[in-house]
Scaffold this motif. Structure first.
Motif, PDB file in Angstrom:
ATOM      1  N   MET A   1      28.261  60.432  32.405  1.00  0.00           N
ATOM      2  CA  MET A   1      28.323  60.918  31.044  1.00  0.00           C
ATOM      3  C   MET A   1      26.917  60.844  30.449  1.00  0.00           C
ATOM      4  N   ASN A   2      26.487  61.902  29.783  1.00  0.00           N
ATOM      5  CA  ASN A   2      25.192  61.916  29.116  1.00  0.00           C
ATOM      6  C   ASN A   2      25.284  61.138  27.810  1.00  0.00           C
ATOM      7  N   LYS A   3      24.301  60.295  27.587  1.00  0.00           N
ATOM      8  CA  LYS A   3      24.264  59.528  26.341  1.00  0.00           C
ATOM      9  C   LYS A   3      23.797  60.442  25.217  1.00  0.00           C
ATOM     10  N   ASN A   4      24.474  60.364  24.088  1.00  0.00           N
ATOM     11  CA  ASN A   4      24.117  61.187  22.944  1.00  0.00           C
ATOM     12  C   ASN A   4      22.748  60.770  22.421  1.00  0.00           C
ATOM     13  N   PRO A   5      21.873  61.733  22.162  1.00  0.00           N
ATOM     14  CA  PRO A   5      20.524  61.388  21.703  1.00  0.00           C
ATOM     15  C   PRO A   5      20.495  60.743  20.318  1.00  0.00           C
ATOM     16  N   HIS A   6      21.591  60.783  19.586  1.00  0.00           N
ATOM     17  CA  HIS A   6      21.632  60.244  18.230  1.00  0.00           C
ATOM     18  C   HIS A   6      22.076  58.783  18.177  1.00  0.00           C
ATOM     19  N   ILE A   7      22.442  58.200  19.318  1.00  0.00           N
ATOM     20  CA  ILE A   7      23.010  56.854  19.311  1.00  0.00           C
ATOM     21  C   ILE A   7      22.036  55.819  18.747  1.00  0.00           C
ATOM     22  N   GLU A   8      20.752  55.944  19.042  1.00  0.00           N
ATOM     23  CA  GLU A   8      19.781  54.991  18.499  1.00  0.00           C
ATOM     24  C   GLU A   8      19.694  55.104  16.979  1.00  0.00           C
ATOM     25  N   ALA A   9      19.696  56.324  16.474  1.00  0.00           N
ATOM     26  CA  ALA A   9      19.601  56.533  15.023  1.00  0.00           C
ATOM     27  C   ALA A   9      20.829  55.982  14.307  1.00  0.00           C
ATOM     28  N   VAL A  10      22.020  56.221  14.850  1.00  0.00           N
ATOM     29  CA  VAL A  10      23.220  55.748  14.167  1.00  0.00           C
ATOM     30  C   VAL A  10      23.349  54.229  14.268  1.00  0.00           C
ATOM     31  N   THR A  11      22.880  53.660  15.364  1.00  0.00           N
ATOM     32  CA  THR A  11      22.897  52.203  15.499  1.00  0.00           C
ATOM     33  C   THR A  11      21.957  51.570  14.468  1.00  0.00           C
ATOM     34  N   LEU A  12      20.780  52.154  14.303  1.00  0.00           N
ATOM     35  CA  LEU A  12      19.832  51.668  13.301  1.00  0.00           C
ATOM     36  C   LEU A  12      20.424  51.796  11.895  1.00  0.00           C
ATOM     37  N   ARG A  13      21.053  52.935  11.614  1.00  0.00           N
ATOM     38  CA  ARG A  13      21.664  53.139  10.300  1.00  0.00           C
ATOM     39  C   ARG A  13      22.772  52.104  10.064  1.00  0.00           C
ATOM     40  N   LEU A  14      23.585  51.830  11.088  1.00  0.00           N
ATOM     41  CA  LEU A  14      24.638  50.824  10.945  1.00  0.00           C
ATOM     42  C   LEU A  14      24.024  49.448  10.693  1.00  0.00           C
ATOM     43  N   ASN A  15      22.994  49.096  11.450  1.00  0.00           N
ATOM     44  CA  ASN A  15      22.316  47.804  11.251  1.00  0.00           C
ATOM     45  C   ASN A  15      21.847  47.652   9.807  1.00  0.00           C
ATOM     46  N   GLN A  16      21.194  48.686   9.295  1.00  0.00           N
ATOM     47  CA  GLN A  16      20.673  48.641   7.927  1.00  0.00           C
ATOM     48  C   GLN A  16      21.803  48.532   6.910  1.00  0.00           C
ATOM     49  N   PHE A  17      22.860  49.300   7.122  1.00  0.00           N
ATOM     50  CA  PHE A  17      24.002  49.286   6.208  1.00  0.00           C
ATOM     51  C   PHE A  17      24.644  47.896   6.176  1.00  0.00           C
ATOM     52  N   LEU A  18      24.886  47.321   7.344  1.00  0.00           N
ATOM     53  CA  LEU A  18      25.514  46.002   7.418  1.00  0.00           C
ATOM     54  C   LEU A  18      24.646  44.938   6.745  1.00  0.00           C
ATOM     55  N   GLU A  19      23.339  45.050   6.947  1.00  0.00           N
ATOM     56  CA  GLU A  19      22.418  44.086   6.346  1.00  0.00           C
ATOM     57  C   GLU A  19      22.430  44.193   4.825  1.00  0.00           C
ATOM     58  N   VAL A  20      22.339  45.411   4.309  1.00  0.00           N
ATOM     59  CA  VAL A  20      22.320  45.621   2.856  1.00  0.00           C
ATOM     60  C   VAL A  20      23.628  45.132   2.220  1.00  0.00           C
ATOM     61  N   LYS A  21      24.739  45.393   2.872  1.00  0.00           N
ATOM     62  CA  LYS A  21      26.048  45.021   2.330  1.00  0.00           C
ATOM     63  C   LYS A  21      26.402  43.553   2.597  1.00  0.00           C
ATOM     64  N   GLY A  22      25.657  42.908   3.496  1.00  0.00           N
ATOM     65  CA  GLY A  22      25.965  41.521   3.839  1.00  0.00           C
ATOM     66  C   GLY A  22      27.169  41.389   4.756  1.00  0.00           C
ATOM     67  N   TYR A  23      27.458  42.448   5.528  1.00  0.00           N
ATOM     68  CA  TYR A  23      28.576  42.422   6.469  1.00  0.00           C
ATOM     69  C   TYR A  23      28.106  41.902   7.829  1.00  0.00           C
ATOM     70  N   ARG A  24      29.055  41.354   8.576  1.00  0.00           N
ATOM     71  CA  ARG A  24      28.738  40.837   9.910  1.00  0.00           C
ATOM     72  C   ARG A  24      28.527  41.980  10.908  1.00  0.00           C
ATOM     73  N   ARG A  25      27.683  41.704  11.890  1.00  0.00           N
ATOM     74  CA  ARG A  25      27.468  42.629  13.006  1.00  0.00           C
ATOM     75  C   ARG A  25      28.417  42.217  14.121  1.00  0.00           C
ATOM     76  N   THR A  26      29.541  42.921  14.225  1.00  0.00           N
ATOM     77  CA  THR A  26      30.527  42.558  15.247  1.00  0.00           C
ATOM     78  C   THR A  26      30.449  43.521  16.422  1.00  0.00           C
ATOM     79  N   GLN A  27      30.803  43.011  17.582  1.00  0.00           N
ATOM     80  CA  GLN A  27      30.794  43.841  18.797  1.00  0.00           C
ATOM     81  C   GLN A  27      31.765  45.005  18.648  1.00  0.00           C
ATOM     82  N   GLU A  28      32.895  44.783  17.973  1.00  0.00           N
ATOM     83  CA  GLU A  28      33.897  45.844  17.788  1.00  0.00           C
ATOM     84  C   GLU A  28      33.299  47.037  17.046  1.00  0.00           C
ATOM     85  N   ARG A  29      32.519  46.771  16.028  1.00  0.00           N
ATOM     86  CA  ARG A  29      31.915  47.861  15.259  1.00  0.00           C
ATOM     87  C   ARG A  29      30.984  48.699  16.124  1.00  0.00           C
TER      88      ARG A  29
END
Length: 160
Positions: A1-29
């Motif tokens: 399966m080809n990895k989507n080229p956007h995965i790094e960008a969305v992971t970074l966006r999720l990291n930033q969102f979780l940090e700003v909101k004070g939410y935990r970084r869970t493996q499930e997410r």
């Protein structure tokens, strides 16, 4: 399966969102995010389909976890939520890398097709000028009946 080229960008966006909101970084997410962005094709999905795919891959998540995570992703701008017509289940689609498009929904089988017509942008600009409004986004869904011979619900209706 080809990895989507956007995965790094969305992971970074999720990291930033979780940090700003004070939410935990869970493996499930991160597992759910990676599954949504894993394929290079763009398709709509519902929470049950996503959970079933994850279970088949060995990730056992409750429906509550899936729903809560999807709502969090909507809030973070990682996915869009659609309620097409009278369908009970909400459908979701990726936002990053999807480009502006609109939808047509078959009222018989529920199949959603995407289309892009540049004239819609012109209409959006005109309406924006008429109402002195900066339009942030739009949603257009056309509803109809499949004319395709192999529409599964159309075939079932004709049999009865």
């Amino acid at each position: 399966m080809n990895k989507n080229p956007h995965i790094e960008a969305v992971t970074l966006r999720l990291n930033q969102f979780l940090e700003v909101k004070g939410y935990r970084r869970t493996q499930e997410r991160y597992t759910i995010l990676e599954e949504i962005y894993a394929k290079n094709d763009h398709h709509h999905f519902d929470a049950s389909e996503l959970r079933e795919t994850l279970i088949q891959k060995g990730f056992h998540l409750s429906m509550a976890t899936v729903y809560n995570t999807l709502e969090l992703f909507v809030e973070a701008g990682l996915i869009k939520k659609h309620q097409f017509g009278g369908q009970a289940a909400s459908h979701y689609e990726r936002t990053v890398g999807s480009g502006q498009h609109d939808h047509i929904l078959c009222l018989d089988c529920g199949f959603v097709k995407e289309f892009c017509d540049p004239r819609i942008h012109t209409i959006e600009k005109t309406v924006s000028e008429w109402f002195s409004t900066d339009i942030a986004s739009h949603s257009l869904v056309l509803y109809g009946h499949c004319t395709e011979e192999l529409c599964k619900n159309r075939i079932a209706k004709n049999v009865n």
